[in-house]
Design a protein around this motif. Sequence first.
Motif, short mmCIF file in Angstrom:
data_model
loop_
_atom_site.label_atom_id
_atom_site.label_comp_id
_atom_site.label_asym_id
_atom_site.label_seq_id
_atom_site.Cartn_x
_atom_site.Cartn_y
_atom_site.Cartn_z
N SER A 345 -24.25 114.00 71.47
CA SER A 345 -24.35 112.59 71.88
C SER A 345 -23.95 111.69 70.73
CB SER A 345 -25.78 112.28 72.33
OG SER A 345 -26.69 112.47 71.28
N LEU A 346 -23.46 110.52 71.08
CA LEU A 346 -23.05 109.53 70.09
C LEU A 346 -24.13 108.48 69.93
CD1 LEU A 346 -19.26 109.04 71.00
CD2 LEU A 346 -20.25 110.52 69.23
N VAL A 347 -24.26 107.96 68.72
CA VAL A 347 -25.27 106.97 68.42
C VAL A 347 -24.63 105.83 67.63
CG1 VAL A 347 -25.99 108.20 66.34
CG2 VAL A 347 -27.53 106.55 67.36
N ASP A 348 -25.01 104.59 67.98
CA ASP A 348 -24.51 103.43 67.22
C ASP A 348 -25.29 103.33 65.92
OD1 ASP A 348 -22.57 102.06 69.01
OD2 ASP A 348 -24.29 101.99 70.37
N VAL A 349 -24.54 103.25 64.80
CA VAL A 349 -25.19 103.17 63.49
C VAL A 349 -24.50 102.09 62.65
CG1 VAL A 349 -26.00 105.55 63.41
CG2 VAL A 349 -23.69 105.02 62.62
N ALA A 350 -25.31 101.50 61.75
CA ALA A 350 -24.77 100.63 60.69
C ALA A 350 -24.75 101.48 59.43
CB ALA A 350 -25.65 99.40 60.51
N ILE A 351 -23.57 101.64 58.81
CA ILE A 351 -23.40 102.53 57.66
C ILE A 351 -23.29 101.70 56.39
CG2 ILE A 351 -22.04 104.42 56.67
CD1 ILE A 351 -20.89 104.87 59.49
N VAL A 352 -24.10 102.06 55.38
CA VAL A 352 -24.01 101.45 54.06
C VAL A 352 -23.76 102.56 53.06
CG1 VAL A 352 -25.21 100.15 52.27
CG2 VAL A 352 -25.57 99.58 54.67
N ALA A 353 -22.67 102.46 52.30
CA ALA A 353 -22.33 103.48 51.30
C ALA A 353 -22.18 102.81 49.95
CB ALA A 353 -21.04 104.20 51.67
N ALA A 354 -22.70 103.50 48.88
CA ALA A 354 -22.62 102.96 47.52
C ALA A 354 -22.44 104.12 46.55
CB ALA A 354 -23.88 102.17 47.18
N PRO A 355 -21.63 103.93 45.50
CA PRO A 355 -21.41 105.02 44.52
C PRO A 355 -22.64 105.23 43.64
CG PRO A 355 -20.29 103.03 43.81
CD PRO A 355 -20.83 102.73 45.18
N ILE A 356 -22.85 106.47 43.19
CA ILE A 356 -23.90 106.82 42.23
C ILE A 356 -23.21 107.19 40.93
CG2 ILE A 356 -25.85 108.34 41.74
CD1 ILE A 356 -26.09 108.84 44.74
N ARG A 357 -23.54 106.48 39.85
CA ARG A 357 -22.86 106.69 38.57
C ARG A 357 -23.86 107.14 37.52
NH1 ARG A 357 -17.75 104.56 38.88
NH2 ARG A 357 -17.39 103.02 40.55
N LEU A 358 -23.40 107.96 36.59
CA LEU A 358 -24.19 108.41 35.44
C LEU A 358 -23.30 108.32 34.22
CD1 LEU A 358 -26.83 109.67 34.43
CD2 LEU A 358 -25.83 111.92 34.84
N ASP A 359 -23.73 107.48 33.28
CA ASP A 359 -22.93 107.22 32.08
C ASP A 359 -21.53 106.76 32.43
OD1 ASP A 359 -25.09 108.00 30.50
OD2 ASP A 359 -24.45 110.10 30.46
#
Length: 886
Positions: A345-359
Amino acid sequence: MDVQQNRDRVFPIDLYRSFLEASDKIALRMTPDGRILYMNPFGLRFFGYSEVELIGQKLSDTLLPFRKPDEPLYEDLAPRIASDPARHLHHVNRNRRRDDSLVWVAWTNLPLFDSAGRVEEILCIGTDITDLMTAQSRYRILFEHTGQAMALLDKSDTILMVNRRFEDLTGYSKEEVEGRLAWTVLIHEEDSKHMPDCRERRTTGDPEAPAQYEFRLRTRSGRQRHVLATLTRMPGTKQTICALLDITDRVRAERDLELQKAYFEAIYQNSPDAVALVDPQDRIVSINNAFSRLFQYEPDEVIGLPINDLITDASSRAHADNLSRQALQGIPFEVESKRKRRDGSLVDVAIVAAPIRLDGRLVGVYAAYRDIRPRKEAERALREMDEKYRLIVDHSNDAIFVLQDGFVRFWNPRFRAWTGYSDGEISRLPAEQLIHPEDRSFVLNYHRRRLAGEDNVPSSYRFRALTKDGSILWIHINAIVVDWDGRPATINFARDFTREKELESQLLQAQKMEAVGTLAGGIAHDFNNLLQSIQGYTELLLLNKDPDHPDRRRIQRILESIEKGTELARQLLTFSRKLESRLKPLNLNREIIQIKTLLERTIPKMIRIRLDLDPNVPAILADTAQITQLIMNLVVNAKDAMPEGGRITIATEGVADPSNLPPSLPPGSYVRLTVQDTGTGIPPEVQDKIFEPFFTTKPIGHGTGLGLSMVYGIVQNHGGTIFCDSEPGRGARFRIYFPTVPDRPARNMSQDSFGPTARRAGNILLVDDEETIREFGREMLEYCGHKVFTARDGEEAVDVYRHHIGTIDLVVLDWIMPGMGGRKCMEQILALNPRARIIIASGYSPTEAPQEVVRAAAFDFVAKPYQMQRLLEIIDRALDYSVSEP
């Protein structure tokens, strides 16, 4: 050992002395006050004294250093040992030799007791530790200036020596801890539980015993510090060096880090959003609980798999891969899309993506998926609700509009309908032009104060509005302050209650006239009683007066005045609807035609009377005399308003259509009688008063003010309603609505057919609360040959009748009395004697018409003020009826 045992019981005396003489320890005996009794040879050599020089001397004068304020140990040492042997069993202190050099001695003090248990002597055994103390002093500089807090502990963990760092860390001074405290008292209770075990393992040489451990240290102020303790045994001794490192900041940092990890884990796992952490290859590293619930996967099923392989369907895969590339390049994004669950089944979603940085290096991507199905459903429901609200607003009976910056920004069709303006005109029209000028100031003031946030501004009030054609509408408004397009405004719900206002005005006028009518009826009743007294005494004066007696003409004038007063009272009773009406079916047209002839002979010839009669007008139930009086009064009133002449129109019309009826009338069939003139009209400020009794605009001596009040009373007596429309200079119009009855031939009311008969004596009970009426009534009736009993109220009347029940032939009963009242009195008399003859005498009955009183078992009714002859005729008829009845 028990220091209280007698020394002779412990050691034989010779063995005891030999031991002391041969010992390489210092042996000293002294009294409890510190006087030296004995010192062995080793001690004499050690201190440099001979036995003669030392024995008998005070300890403080020979072996102790000179007193110093900072060395309280040397003050009264011997007495303190004697008073508390257990506490001073061991001590270390400096001693003075004969050459004044100082040495360090470790002492053991044994008190010797006499048979009574008192300290008799003190045996002190000392060991020279000067070399040891000298060696320790060499390390003191290092001990004092090291960066750690240091403490030297004996085998019982008593603190022997501390450095300045220890003082700074704990807050205790050297004097407070050295030789006085065990270091374990500084350890937190919970941490001290494992300390005895560690100490035991350390003292036994256990190689696994920890040399370091952490604990919480309690400072002198009660605060806690986290420390790392390092314990090292001093070679060849049972003493331990304890080095304390303050690690409070490190522990706090570690706990903060653990707390942050716990916070992150709690937020991560309890987040309502489904969160996945992916590596730079877009493979799943971790998912939270919400991800499992939303996409139906467990963590061990997805770790290491590309995320788009799991939750993206074929139709949106290209778009999803493009978003992943963007995120892995360090570009955050927020989008709404559809994602696939495990079940397909398909679901409506709001997607938030952000990079994870180290040094500065990208090590992964944070991706959150919020389930927006409820929001989508809410948006759909909101659109449906918005449409429903639009329908409600558009079809509301209330005018709904938004007022902002002095203009109407939004309005519904009802607002447009009652203002009469088009949409284009409304948008350009200042709102104040829709308000009546007399109400404009307070309405706009309320609006400004409400927008300013004042609390005491009414949100609901009434005012007059102006339509495009200048009509006036009464508006009831409710206003609510809102934010409209980023600026303050008010939403207003306005209801047109013009019709209700007219009804309210008519109701208030009706209530006012009802109250005035009640007052007028009460005045007429009391006036009738006064006239009755005057009438009675005047008739007594006429008795035995010859026809040519000079007073007879004067008395006759009094009777004529009484008759005029009676007519005035009758007019008041007519207005107050307390006068009996003889109602019968009546054709109003026939009455008007007959009255016109009389009117044409009465009013000036320069006034013309015009009739406009509906030939099919239905009949009404009316009293002919009162209808005649009503029309006469209206015409006379119209005549007075046309001193220069004019026209009076009298019209009739049958009305049954509710749309042609005034709002205050219930639906039904009516006959409308209209009397209209072309005179000067009635000023607006007096129109509400024209039906009040005694109100008149004529000069004094030119009218009683009862004409229109009688008209009002007659209309009310007939169940009708009267309206007046007038403007100055345009005449007046009176409209009267009478309920109709089926048209049928009029019948005359039955008339009494009896005539005066010869008077016959009887026993009469006269009941009246007016003393004057009782007095002249008794005198007149007794003059006519009757025997009279009197009573001033109903209670007394019943009592008199009960005592003379076989004697009294007739009761003349006043109907309106205080206390019991006429009706109840009549009921109780009839209960005593159902065949009792009762004549009711009253000016009016506030609850019943006279014919109703007669039907209620009274013989007859006589209206006050009555002529005595009229009363005597009824009495004669009642007595004759009583004689002839079976």
